[in-house]
Design an enzyme around this catalytic site. Structure first.
Site, PDB file in Angstrom:
ATOM      1  N   ASP A 311       0.872  -1.166   0.000  1.00  0.00           N
ATOM      2  CA  ASP A 311       0.000   0.000   0.000  1.00  0.00           C
ATOM      3  C   ASP A 311       0.916   1.225   0.000  1.00  0.00           C
ATOM      4  O   ASP A 311       2.115   1.113   0.264  1.00  0.00           O
ATOM      5  CB  ASP A 311      -0.888  -0.027   1.243  1.00  0.00           C
ATOM      6  CG  ASP A 311      -1.773   1.198   1.339  1.00  0.00           C
ATOM      7  OD1 ASP A 311      -2.355   1.576   0.309  1.00  0.00           O
ATOM      8  OD2 ASP A 311      -1.856   1.783   2.432  1.00  0.00           O
ATOM      9  N   ASP A 503      -1.576  -1.073   6.030  1.00  0.00           N
ATOM     10  CA  ASP A 503      -1.774  -0.628   7.406  1.00  0.00           C
ATOM     11  C   ASP A 503      -3.181  -0.147   7.712  1.00  0.00           C
ATOM     12  O   ASP A 503      -3.555  -0.044   8.869  1.00  0.00           O
ATOM     13  CB  ASP A 503      -0.796   0.500   7.734  1.00  0.00           C
ATOM     14  CG  ASP A 503      -1.188   1.814   7.088  1.00  0.00           C
ATOM     15  OD1 ASP A 503      -1.607   1.784   5.910  1.00  0.00           O
ATOM     16  OD2 ASP A 503      -1.080   2.860   7.749  1.00  0.00           O
ATOM     17  N   ASP A 507      -7.144  -1.922   3.919  1.00  0.00           N
ATOM     18  CA  ASP A 507      -6.208  -2.982   3.553  1.00  0.00           C
ATOM     19  C   ASP A 507      -6.589  -4.332   4.147  1.00  0.00           C
ATOM     20  O   ASP A 507      -6.016  -5.356   3.775  1.00  0.00           O
ATOM     21  CB  ASP A 507      -4.786  -2.624   4.012  1.00  0.00           C
ATOM     22  CG  ASP A 507      -4.234  -1.419   3.282  1.00  0.00           C
ATOM     23  OD1 ASP A 507      -4.551  -1.272   2.087  1.00  0.00           O
ATOM     24  OD2 ASP A 507      -3.496  -0.629   3.899  1.00  0.00           O
TER      25      ASP A 507
END
Length: 612
Positions: A311, A503, A507
């Site tokens: 990410d 995080d 996600d």
């Protein structure tokens, strides 16, 4: 005596085997010595029958285990009169569980250390102002507490006293004290410095950092190492080789005792114990450096990983963007634009929203009341501020409301939040979220460990994501992705296995969908941590390298231990075929093989900082 009694109750067959052996030795020097062969042989056969029942059940379940060889060796030694060798083999079988518990207990030392430090009490002020002790579970947010010198902080709390230093080594692995000043957050589980301080509880115990860590560690400690199944893959060929060598020795010598002598040194205890011990040791080693591996099977998958997906916000970048420019349109002032945006963004969970609200508050702006606020996941928010409909978010989302939107030229690390009021474009706010300082080195070292592809999958706009990807030389970038898009992309990526690092709340689905999900848990969401297979407790992206390195080295040591056991056993079998190795001596040597393989497996305890 208490410890001995507990061990006897837990492992009765081990105790019974020792008693039978001692009785046999005592009777061997008396007129009743003729009873000894019968005593030892009958007991050995009874254990063989007991093991055979479970062995047959596994065979019906199409599981061919290494216990087949051990049972065969017991029966063979009894039939040829080597009853003392039979007892040694029985002791190895019955003592195998105790030996595994001991070795695994050594390997889990660091994991259990966290559990033993769970805070139990807190010091709070009663209504009359006196300091009283209460159970930590009774603390609620806002309670005023006192933390005494060298005491564990019971719950996440904000420091009221002017300053202190705390030891966060049990949480982060950082050995140096961390200086804190008034207003800083003290994490539960950290140890206060030499002076008592006053704090305000920021969360109850159940929601505090240390309790979340304890939960993760408990899951890790309860994990059953699956590489035992890998050892069982060697069961059939190892059994065939062992029985074949024993049969050849019998045929060449014409002595059935030779068959038993060969099988005695082929007993498979090292293969059954060494692999799980190595995995538990690897998990323990990782935990001491802020990397909690929830399941031992994760390490085996991680060791074969070929692709790592990241990410962007809060993972590759610091996750703390700052407002660097306010560009209003339509005659509005910077204050008016930021006030509208911050008012609407109060209802968003995105990290950019938190930064915008915080910036407005730092400037002293009063935020107007909002009605009918709604968030469109990964796109933006819409809220009615007074009589105006304010739309804030990505350019494509805002442009649906205000076709006159003009995209800004952004530099690396910058992101823009676009704004529309009713159907008019009202401007944009530029924020910068710098790439983590450790990210370039982390990516370089992942490639050194054999990772073939590194990707970014993010909900951010393509322009911003591409600049970060170019700076870090990532293989691919997928931007403006919804949670379901991330899942689809990760599931379609080759080569695998695929590791996902993230995080945020968004996600959580993709972390669960990846072959291995790694959550940056230091500042990330609880949902992401719960969905992930590995949680990094320190705000340090380089720990991803540590995790991959530990996985690779742990699997290497586990397989090495298996092959050491096989190699030594085959060598001893070849010696036994010559007839120079009595069965009782061979049984004793096999115990030495057990010790060698277990000690080799425990080398995985020292893997934590290899990648550093």
């Amino acid at each position: 005596m208490t410890t001995l009694a507990a061990a006897v109750r837990r492992y009765p067959l081990v105790a019974l085997t020792v008693v039978v052996g001692v009785v046999g030795l005592a009777l061997n020097w008396t007129p009743a010595s003729a009873v000894v062969p019968w005593l030892l042989s009958l007991y050995a056969i009874a254990i063989a029958v007991r093991e055979s029942v479970s062995m047959v059940r596994r065979l019906f379940a199409r599981e061919f285990g290494l216990d087949v060889l051990a049972v065969t060796a017991i029966i063979a030694t009894v039939l040829v009169g080597e009853f003392w060798a039979s007892i040694v083999i029985v002791l190895m079988l019955t003592g195998g569980e105790a030996l595994e518990d001991f070795a695994a207990g050594r390997a889990q030392r660091e994991l259990k250390a966290l559990l033993s430090r769970v805070p139990q009490i807190a010091h709070t002020f009663a209504d009359n102002g006196e300091l009283v002790d209460v159970a930590v579970t009774e603390v609620v947010k806002g309670d005023r507490l006192v933390v005494r010198p060298s005491e564990i902080v019971p719950v996440d709390a904000v420091l009221v006293s002017s300053s202190t230093s705390v030891d966060e080594s049990s949480l982060t692995g950082e050995s140096m004290p961390v200086e804190k000043v008034a207003g800083d957050l003290l994490l539960s589980g950290s140890v206060n410095g030499p002076e008592a301080v006053t704090v305000t509880a920021a969360a109850p115990a159940s929601e505090s950092q240390y309790q979340r860590i304890v939960q993760l560690v408990s899951e890790a400690a309860a994990s059953k190492p699956p590489l035992v199944r890998l050892a069982d893959r060697y069961a059939a060929p190892f059994t065939l080789v062992s029985v074949g060598l024993a049969a050849i020795a019998w045929w060449v010598s014409g002595d059935p005792t030779r068959f038993a002598e060969v099988l005695v040194v082929a007993t498979p205890c090292p293969l059954l114990i060494a692999a799980p011990v190595a995995f538990m040791a690897g998990m323990s080693s990782a935990s001491t450096h802020g990397v909690v591996v929830k399941n031992a099977g994760t390490l085996e998958v991680l060791a074969r990983a070929k692709t790592v997906v990241f990410d962007k916000t809060g993972t590759l970048t610091s996750g703390t963007p700052e407002v660097v420019a306010i560009r209003p349109e339509g005659g509005r002032s910077e204050e008016a634009l930021l006030t509208l945006v911050a008012a609407a963004e109060q209802y968003s969970s995105h990290v950019l929203a938190a930064s915008l609200v915080a910036d407005a508050q730092q400037r002293g702006y009063d935020l107007p009341s909002v009605t009918d606020a709604r968030e469109v996941a990964t796109h933006g928010v819409q809220a009615r501020v007074g009589s105006e409909l304010v739309t804030v978010g990505k350019p494509a989302f805002v442009a649906e409301q205000a076709p006159g939107l003009v995209r800004l030229e952004l530099s690396s690390g910058e992101a823009a939040v676009y704004v529309a009021v009713d159907d008019q474009y009202a401007g944009a706010i530029v924020l910068r979220d710098a790439v983590r300082a450790e990210a370039p080195r982390m990516l370089h070292d992942l490639r050194e460990l054999g990772i073939q592809k590194t990707l970014m999958v993010t909900g951010d706009v393509h322009q911003t994501a591409q600049k970060v990807a170019d700076e870090l030389q990532l293989s691919e970038v997928h931007a403006e992705c919804l949670p379901q898009d991330k899942v689809r992309i990760v599931q379609s990526i080759t080569p695998g296995p695929v590791v996902m690092v993230g995080d945020g709340v968004n996600d959580a689905p993709v972390l669960a969908a990846a072959n291995v999900g790694i959550a940056m848990g230091a500042k990330g969401s609880t949902a992401a941590s719960e969905s992930a297979d590995i949680v990094i407790l320190v705000d340090d992206l380089y720990r991803v390298v540590d995790a991959v390195s530990v996985g690779q080295r742990t699997v290497f040591i586990a397989l090495q231990s298996i092959w050491i056991g096989i190699a030594i056993s085959v060598a001893l079998m070849l010696v036994a075929m010559t007839g120079v190795l009595p069965a009782i001596v061979g049984a004793g040597l096999q115990e030495v093989v057990d010790l060698v393989t277990i000690l080799n497996a425990l080398r995985a305890l020292s893997l934590g900082r290899r990648a550093r």
